[in-house]
Scaffold this motif. Structure first.
Motif, PDB file in Angstrom:
ATOM      1  N   LEU A  88      -6.138  12.591  -0.364  1.00  0.00           N
ATOM      2  CA  LEU A  88      -5.151  11.544  -0.204  1.00  0.00           C
ATOM      3  C   LEU A  88      -5.498  10.368  -1.105  1.00  0.00           C
ATOM      4  O   LEU A  88      -6.672  10.053  -1.310  1.00  0.00           O
ATOM      5  CB  LEU A  88      -5.091  11.062   1.241  1.00  0.00           C
ATOM      6  CG  LEU A  88      -4.870  12.128   2.324  1.00  0.00           C
ATOM      7  CD1 LEU A  88      -4.752  11.459   3.687  1.00  0.00           C
ATOM      8  CD2 LEU A  88      -3.645  12.974   2.018  1.00  0.00           C
ATOM      9  N   SER A  89      -4.477   9.714  -1.614  1.00  0.00           N
ATOM     10  CA  SER A  89      -4.649   8.526  -2.438  1.00  0.00           C
ATOM     11  C   SER A  89      -3.797   7.399  -1.890  1.00  0.00           C
ATOM     12  O   SER A  89      -2.744   7.636  -1.295  1.00  0.00           O
ATOM     13  CB  SER A  89      -4.240   8.792  -3.890  1.00  0.00           C
ATOM     14  OG  SER A  89      -5.022   9.818  -4.469  1.00  0.00           O
ATOM     15  N   CYS A  90      -4.243   6.183  -2.100  1.00  0.00           N
ATOM     16  CA  CYS A  90      -3.489   5.010  -1.690  1.00  0.00           C
ATOM     17  C   CYS A  90      -3.631   3.956  -2.770  1.00  0.00           C
ATOM     18  O   CYS A  90      -4.757   3.520  -3.061  1.00  0.00           O
ATOM     19  CB  CYS A  90      -3.992   4.480  -0.349  1.00  0.00           C
ATOM     20  SG  CYS A  90      -3.120   3.033   0.266  1.00  0.00           S
ATOM     21  N   TRP A 105      -0.835  -2.307   5.974  1.00  0.00           N
ATOM     22  CA  TRP A 105      -0.702  -0.875   6.219  1.00  0.00           C
ATOM     23  C   TRP A 105       0.288  -0.236   5.273  1.00  0.00           C
ATOM     24  O   TRP A 105       1.298  -0.841   4.908  1.00  0.00           O
ATOM     25  CB  TRP A 105      -0.226  -0.631   7.657  1.00  0.00           C
ATOM     26  CG  TRP A 105      -1.227  -1.047   8.677  1.00  0.00           C
ATOM     27  CD1 TRP A 105      -1.415  -2.293   9.187  1.00  0.00           C
ATOM     28  CD2 TRP A 105      -2.186  -0.198   9.312  1.00  0.00           C
ATOM     29  NE1 TRP A 105      -2.439  -2.279  10.103  1.00  0.00           N
ATOM     30  CE2 TRP A 105      -2.926  -1.010  10.200  1.00  0.00           C
ATOM     31  CE3 TRP A 105      -2.487   1.154   9.223  1.00  0.00           C
ATOM     32  CZ2 TRP A 105      -3.957  -0.500  10.993  1.00  0.00           C
ATOM     33  CZ3 TRP A 105      -3.509   1.660  10.003  1.00  0.00           C
ATOM     34  CH2 TRP A 105      -4.224   0.833  10.876  1.00  0.00           C
ATOM     35  N   GLY A 106      -0.002   0.997   4.889  1.00  0.00           N
ATOM     36  CA  GLY A 106       0.960   1.807   4.175  1.00  0.00           C
ATOM     37  C   GLY A 106       1.929   2.471   5.126  1.00  0.00           C
ATOM     38  O   GLY A 106       1.851   2.330   6.350  1.00  0.00           O
ATOM     39  N   LEU A 130       0.855  -1.167   0.000  1.00  0.00           N
ATOM     40  CA  LEU A 130       0.000   0.000   0.000  1.00  0.00           C
ATOM     41  C   LEU A 130       0.898   1.225   0.000  1.00  0.00           C
ATOM     42  O   LEU A 130       1.862   1.288   0.765  1.00  0.00           O
ATOM     43  CB  LEU A 130      -0.894   0.044   1.236  1.00  0.00           C
ATOM     44  CG  LEU A 130      -2.038  -0.969   1.389  1.00  0.00           C
ATOM     45  CD1 LEU A 130      -1.523  -2.379   1.624  1.00  0.00           C
ATOM     46  CD2 LEU A 130      -2.938  -0.541   2.542  1.00  0.00           C
ATOM     47  N   MET A 131       0.579   2.214  -0.817  1.00  0.00           N
ATOM     48  CA  MET A 131       1.404   3.401  -0.918  1.00  0.00           C
ATOM     49  C   MET A 131       0.534   4.646  -0.939  1.00  0.00           C
ATOM     50  O   MET A 131      -0.217   4.872  -1.890  1.00  0.00           O
ATOM     51  CB  MET A 131       2.285   3.351  -2.161  1.00  0.00           C
ATOM     52  CG  MET A 131       3.260   4.505  -2.267  1.00  0.00           C
ATOM     53  SD  MET A 131       4.424   4.298  -3.636  1.00  0.00           S
ATOM     54  CE  MET A 131       3.311   4.426  -5.022  1.00  0.00           C
ATOM     55  N   GLU A 132       0.666   5.470   0.096  1.00  0.00           N
ATOM     56  CA  GLU A 132      -0.110   6.704   0.215  1.00  0.00           C
ATOM     57  C   GLU A 132       0.583   7.856  -0.488  1.00  0.00           C
ATOM     58  O   GLU A 132       1.814   7.887  -0.616  1.00  0.00           O
ATOM     59  CB  GLU A 132      -0.303   7.094   1.686  1.00  0.00           C
ATOM     60  CG  GLU A 132      -0.948   6.045   2.556  1.00  0.00           C
ATOM     61  CD  GLU A 132       0.065   5.238   3.328  1.00  0.00           C
ATOM     62  OE1 GLU A 132      -0.289   4.731   4.408  1.00  0.00           O
ATOM     63  OE2 GLU A 132       1.216   5.105   2.854  1.00  0.00           O
ATOM     64  N   SER A 133      -0.218   8.842  -0.882  1.00  0.00           N
ATOM     65  CA  SER A 133       0.306  10.090  -1.398  1.00  0.00           C
ATOM     66  C   SER A 133      -0.742  11.175  -1.191  1.00  0.00           C
ATOM     67  O   SER A 133      -1.903  10.887  -0.906  1.00  0.00           O
ATOM     68  CB  SER A 133       0.684   9.988  -2.871  1.00  0.00           C
ATOM     69  OG  SER A 133      -0.453   9.705  -3.666  1.00  0.00           O
ATOM     70  N   GLY A 134      -0.339  12.419  -1.338  1.00  0.00           N
ATOM     71  CA  GLY A 134      -1.269  13.530  -1.300  1.00  0.00           C
ATOM     72  C   GLY A 134      -1.194  14.410  -0.073  1.00  0.00           C
ATOM     73  O   GLY A 134      -1.873  15.445  -0.023  1.00  0.00           O
ATOM     74  N   GLY A 135      -0.404  14.043   0.909  1.00  0.00           N
ATOM     75  CA  GLY A 135      -0.269  14.875   2.087  1.00  0.00           C
ATOM     76  C   GLY A 135       0.496  16.149   1.786  1.00  0.00           C
ATOM     77  O   GLY A 135       1.092  16.321   0.723  1.00  0.00           O
TER      78      GLY A 135
END
Length: 126
Positions: free
Chosen positions: A20-22, A116-117, A4-9
């Protein structure tokens, strides 16, 4: 391998919005309930929002109801969190998570989630 990889913060002013995207990989995304969690310094990790495997049911923490919206695109294996009217109290590291489930509902408990990311930082200034 499940990843899982989050982005957008980022750093924003109070009242601003972020999305936010995951991105999920390594498993069949629509077999999993998913959620967003956050942890501020000195506080326990808390559930923010979750969504069931089909995207038909959602839940939100009381502190974000009416401001945040969770969604998922199963074809793209992507989870989203639209955050509006951000407040300084929303400042935290935000994590996406997933757990195997084909049930109707989702759960906001941290202990329910298996994958979890690494997190993406959201900082809201006043």
């Amino acid at each position: 391998q499940v990843q899982l990889m989050e982005s957008g913060g980022g750093v924003v002013q109070a009242g601003d919005s972020l999305r936010l995207s995951c991105i999920f990989s390594g498993f069949t995304f629509d077999d999993y309930a998913a959620g967003w969690f956050r942890q501020a310094p000195g506080k326990e990790r808390e559930g923010v929002s979750c969504i069931n495997w089909s995207g038909t049911r959602t839940a939100y923490a009381d502190s974000v109801k009416g401001r945040f919206s969770i969604s998922r695109d199963n074809d793209a294996s992507t989870l989203y969190l639209q955050m509006n009217s951000l407040e300084p109290e929303d400042t935290a590291m935000y994590y996406c998570a997933a757990t195997e489930s084909n049930g109707l509902d989702c759960d906001l408990g941290v202990y329910e989630y298996t994958y979890w990311g690494q997190g993406t930082q959201v900082t809201v200034s006043s």
